[in-house]
Design an enzyme around this catalytic site. Structure first.
Site, PDB file in Angstrom:
ATOM      1  N   GLY A 160       9.763   0.157 -11.448  1.00 42.05           N
ATOM      2  CA  GLY A 160       9.563   1.596 -11.421  1.00 42.05           C
ATOM      3  C   GLY A 160       8.075   1.866 -11.324  1.00 42.05           C
ATOM      4  O   GLY A 160       7.349   1.148 -10.620  1.00 42.05           O
ATOM      5  N   ILE A 220       0.857  -1.187   0.000  1.00 30.60           N
ATOM      6  CA  ILE A 220       0.000   0.000   0.000  1.00 30.60           C
ATOM      7  C   ILE A 220       0.891   1.234   0.000  1.00 30.60           C
ATOM      8  O   ILE A 220       2.089   1.130   0.273  1.00 30.60           O
ATOM      9  CB  ILE A 220      -0.930   0.038   1.237  1.00 30.60           C
ATOM     10  CG1 ILE A 220      -0.106  -0.003   2.548  1.00 30.60           C
ATOM     11  CG2 ILE A 220      -1.937  -1.096   1.205  1.00 30.60           C
ATOM     12  CD1 ILE A 220      -0.917   0.278   3.806  1.00 30.60           C
ATOM     13  N   TYR A 246       7.313   4.069   2.729  1.00 29.73           N
ATOM     14  CA  TYR A 246       7.342   3.121   1.605  1.00 29.73           C
ATOM     15  C   TYR A 246       8.782   2.778   1.214  1.00 29.73           C
ATOM     16  O   TYR A 246       9.123   1.605   1.008  1.00 29.73           O
ATOM     17  CB  TYR A 246       6.584   3.760   0.436  1.00 29.73           C
ATOM     18  CG  TYR A 246       6.343   2.876  -0.751  1.00 29.73           C
ATOM     19  CD1 TYR A 246       5.194   2.095  -0.840  1.00 29.73           C
ATOM     20  CD2 TYR A 246       7.241   2.839  -1.814  1.00 29.73           C
ATOM     21  CE1 TYR A 246       4.954   1.300  -1.953  1.00 29.73           C
ATOM     22  CE2 TYR A 246       7.012   2.055  -2.921  1.00 29.73           C
ATOM     23  CZ  TYR A 246       5.862   1.285  -2.991  1.00 29.73           C
ATOM     24  OH  TYR A 246       5.632   0.504  -4.107  1.00 29.73           O
TER      25      TYR A 246
HETATM   26  N1  CAA Z   1      11.796  16.612  -4.822  1.00 31.19           N
HETATM   27  C1  CAA Z   1      12.001  17.833  -4.224  1.00 31.19           C
HETATM   28  N2  CAA Z   1      11.002  18.665  -3.896  1.00 31.19           N
HETATM   29  C2  CAA Z   1       9.761  18.275  -4.164  1.00 31.19           C
HETATM   30  C3  CAA Z   1       9.472  17.039  -4.789  1.00 31.19           C
HETATM   31  C4  CAA Z   1      10.560  16.209  -5.125  1.00 31.19           C
HETATM   32  N3  CAA Z   1      10.390  15.023  -5.735  1.00 31.19           N
HETATM   33  N4  CAA Z   1       8.156  16.911  -4.936  1.00 31.19           N
HETATM   34  C5  CAA Z   1       7.607  18.057  -4.419  1.00 31.19           C
HETATM   35  N5  CAA Z   1       8.585  18.854  -3.971  1.00 31.19           N
HETATM   36  C6  CAA Z   1       8.425  20.184  -3.349  1.00 31.19           C
HETATM   37  C7  CAA Z   1       7.329  20.936  -4.086  1.00 31.19           C
HETATM   38  O1  CAA Z   1       7.869  21.629  -5.198  1.00 31.19           O
HETATM   39  C8  CAA Z   1       6.807  21.869  -3.008  1.00 31.19           C
HETATM   40  O2  CAA Z   1       7.702  22.958  -2.894  1.00 31.19           O
HETATM   41  P1  CAA Z   1       7.149  24.412  -2.545  1.00 31.19           P
HETATM   42  O3  CAA Z   1       6.450  24.278  -1.213  1.00 31.19           O
HETATM   43  O4  CAA Z   1       8.362  25.239  -2.524  1.00 31.19           O
HETATM   44  O5  CAA Z   1       6.188  24.729  -3.661  1.00 31.19           O
HETATM   45  C9  CAA Z   1       6.944  21.063  -1.741  1.00 31.19           C
HETATM   46  O6  CAA Z   1       7.950  20.062  -2.011  1.00 31.19           O
HETATM   47  C10 CAA Z   1       5.656  20.377  -1.358  1.00 31.19           C
HETATM   48  O7  CAA Z   1       5.266  19.509  -2.451  1.00 31.19           O
HETATM   49  P2  CAA Z   1       3.766  19.065  -2.676  1.00 31.19           P
HETATM   50  O8  CAA Z   1       2.932  20.261  -3.060  1.00 31.19           O
HETATM   51  O9  CAA Z   1       3.713  17.926  -3.604  1.00 31.19           O
HETATM   52  O10 CAA Z   1       3.364  18.645  -1.190  1.00 31.19           O
HETATM   53  P3  CAA Z   1       2.059  17.967  -0.722  1.00 31.19           P
HETATM   54  O11 CAA Z   1       2.156  17.935   0.766  1.00 31.19           O
HETATM   55  O12 CAA Z   1       0.864  18.549  -1.369  1.00 31.19           O
HETATM   56  O13 CAA Z   1       2.165  16.470  -1.302  1.00 31.19           O
HETATM   57  C11 CAA Z   1       3.034  14.288  -1.599  1.00 31.19           C
HETATM   58  C12 CAA Z   1       3.163  15.623  -0.852  1.00 31.19           C
HETATM   59  C13 CAA Z   1       1.676  13.624  -1.284  1.00 31.19           C
HETATM   60  C14 CAA Z   1       4.132  13.399  -1.075  1.00 31.19           C
HETATM   61  C15 CAA Z   1       3.159  14.530  -3.116  1.00 31.19           C
HETATM   62  O14 CAA Z   1       4.307  15.277  -3.374  1.00 31.19           O
HETATM   63  C16 CAA Z   1       3.205  13.231  -3.895  1.00 31.19           C
HETATM   64  O15 CAA Z   1       2.214  12.561  -4.127  1.00 31.19           O
HETATM   65  N6  CAA Z   1       4.422  12.868  -4.360  1.00 31.19           N
HETATM   66  C17 CAA Z   1       4.644  11.644  -5.157  1.00 31.19           C
HETATM   67  C18 CAA Z   1       5.098  10.542  -4.296  1.00 31.19           C
HETATM   68  C19 CAA Z   1       5.327   9.316  -5.158  1.00 31.19           C
HETATM   69  O16 CAA Z   1       6.107   9.317  -6.105  1.00 31.19           O
HETATM   70  N7  CAA Z   1       4.645   8.220  -4.821  1.00 31.19           N
HETATM   71  C20 CAA Z   1       4.773   7.016  -5.574  1.00 31.19           C
HETATM   72  C21 CAA Z   1       3.491   6.222  -5.450  1.00 31.19           C
HETATM   73  S1  CAA Z   1       3.480   4.852  -6.547  1.00 31.19           S
HETATM   74  C22 CAA Z   1       4.505   3.777  -5.822  1.00 31.19           C
HETATM   75  O17 CAA Z   1       4.963   3.949  -4.753  1.00 31.19           O
HETATM   76  C23 CAA Z   1       4.821   2.551  -6.614  1.00 31.19           C
HETATM   77  C24 CAA Z   1       6.273   2.396  -6.810  1.00 31.19           C
HETATM   78  O18 CAA Z   1       6.863   1.486  -6.226  1.00 31.19           O
HETATM   79  C25 CAA Z   1       7.000   3.284  -7.753  1.00 31.19           C
END
Ligand code: CAA
Length: 248
Positions: free
Chosen positions: A186, A93, A155
């Site tokens: 990935g 999850i 995770y």
């Molecule tokens: N690296 C550096 N900075 C980042 C970043 C990154 N990868 N992603 C976001 N930021 C920064 C943003 O630019 C933002 O900066 P500012 O405040 O200066 O604008 C700040 O961090 C906050 O980012 P968010 O607006 O995204 O923050 P949020 O609290 O709304 O959301 C989160 C946080 C839910 C973690 C969201 O960023 C997200 O969903 N990220 C993706 C996570 C991901 O890749 N999950 C994979 C799921 S699938 C899986 O896991 C399967 C697998 O095995 C691959």
């Protein structure tokens, strides 16, 4: 080819379903798809498998985050279908959030389902594999366990941990005909990945050198190979399948 019994945890999800299809395609194999107790789509999922011609696919309810529930499930599989020869620790999850905002509940839920599950289920099938001198265990790790991912301390920790588990266990059973490996996909085209916020997902896909998500069948093909006879010399490995996202 010897017929085997395969157990796929989280077997009714996106990658799990593809693994079940692929393992059930081998003649004589029985494939058991685990799902949570009371999972609402279990019957529809089984009907779909029957409609696709897979009469050898079964369902087993059990909470793999819970040791007792996992043991009871394996007990039922042993008596109703047969001893498990192939275990795919696939259940997983996400509860993504920055550590700053992550609740202890979201930390624990991910560690229990994605990491402790490997202990909970493997513990109940391992002795029998060793006694019979053959077994295949494949853990679903992730590119995000290898490189870390913003928003996924829980995770990434679980997915890195599950490969540590594989490497340690591989050494313990290397003389018993049992191999233990991990695969690190990935981003795969499943509901889990599609649920990522649109702007975030677009940025992720833009960063994948191959320019697309993986097809679940591509992950299943690799897993089928690792469970085959000819993969018998591979153990303790973590095989990346990530469209060039991370090369180690
Ligand atoms: N690296 C550096 N900075 C980042 C970043 C990154 N990868 N992603 C976001 N930021 C920064 C943003 O630019 C933002 O900066 P500012 O405040 O200066 O604008 C700040 O961090 C906050 O980012 P968010 O607006 O995204 O923050 P949020 O609290 O709304 O959301 C989160 C946080 C839910 C973690 C969201 O960023 C997200 O969903 N990220 C993706 C996570 C991901 O890749 N999950 C994979 C799921 S699938 C899986 O896991 C399967 C697998 O095995 C691959």
């Amino acid at each position: 080819m010897t017929a085997r019994v395969a157990l796929v945890t989280g077997g009714m999800g996106g990658i799990g379903t593809a693994i079940c299809r692929r393992l059930a395609s081998a003649n004589g194999n029985a494939v058991v798809a685990n799902c949570l107790p009371g999972y609402a789509h279990k019957d529809a999922w089984l009907e779909q498998m029957r409609a696709e011609g897979f009469d050898n696919v079964h369902a087993a309810e059990g909470d793999v985050a819970d040791f007792e529930s996992s043991g009871e499930m394996v007990g039922r599989i042993d008596s109703e279908i047969g001893r498990v020869d192939i275990l795919i620790n696939n259940a997983g999850i996400v509860r993504d959030n920055t550590l700053h905002k992550m609740s202890p509940m979201d930390w624990t839920a991910v560690i229990n389902t994605n990491l402790n599950s490997a202990f909970n289920v493997t513990k109940h099938v391992l002795d029998s594999m060793c006694e019979r001198g053959w077994g295949r265990i494949v853990n679903l790790s992730s590119v995000n366990g290898q490189r870390g991912q913003f928003g996924q301390t829980n995770y990434s920790a679980a997915k890195a941990g599950i490969h540590g588990f594989a490497k340690a266990l591989a050494q313990e059973v290397v003389k018993k005909g049992v191999t233990v490996n991990s695969v690190s996909p990935g981003y795969v085209a499943t509901d889990l990945v599609r649920s990522i916020r649109k702007d975030v997902l677009e940025r992720i896909v833009a960063g994948i050198p191959m320019g697309r998500l993986a097809d679940p069948a591509e992950i299943a093909g690799l897993i089928a190979y690792l469970t085959s006879e000819e993969a018998g010399y591979i153990t303790g490995a973590n095989i990346a399948i990530n469209g060039g996202m991370y090369m180690s």
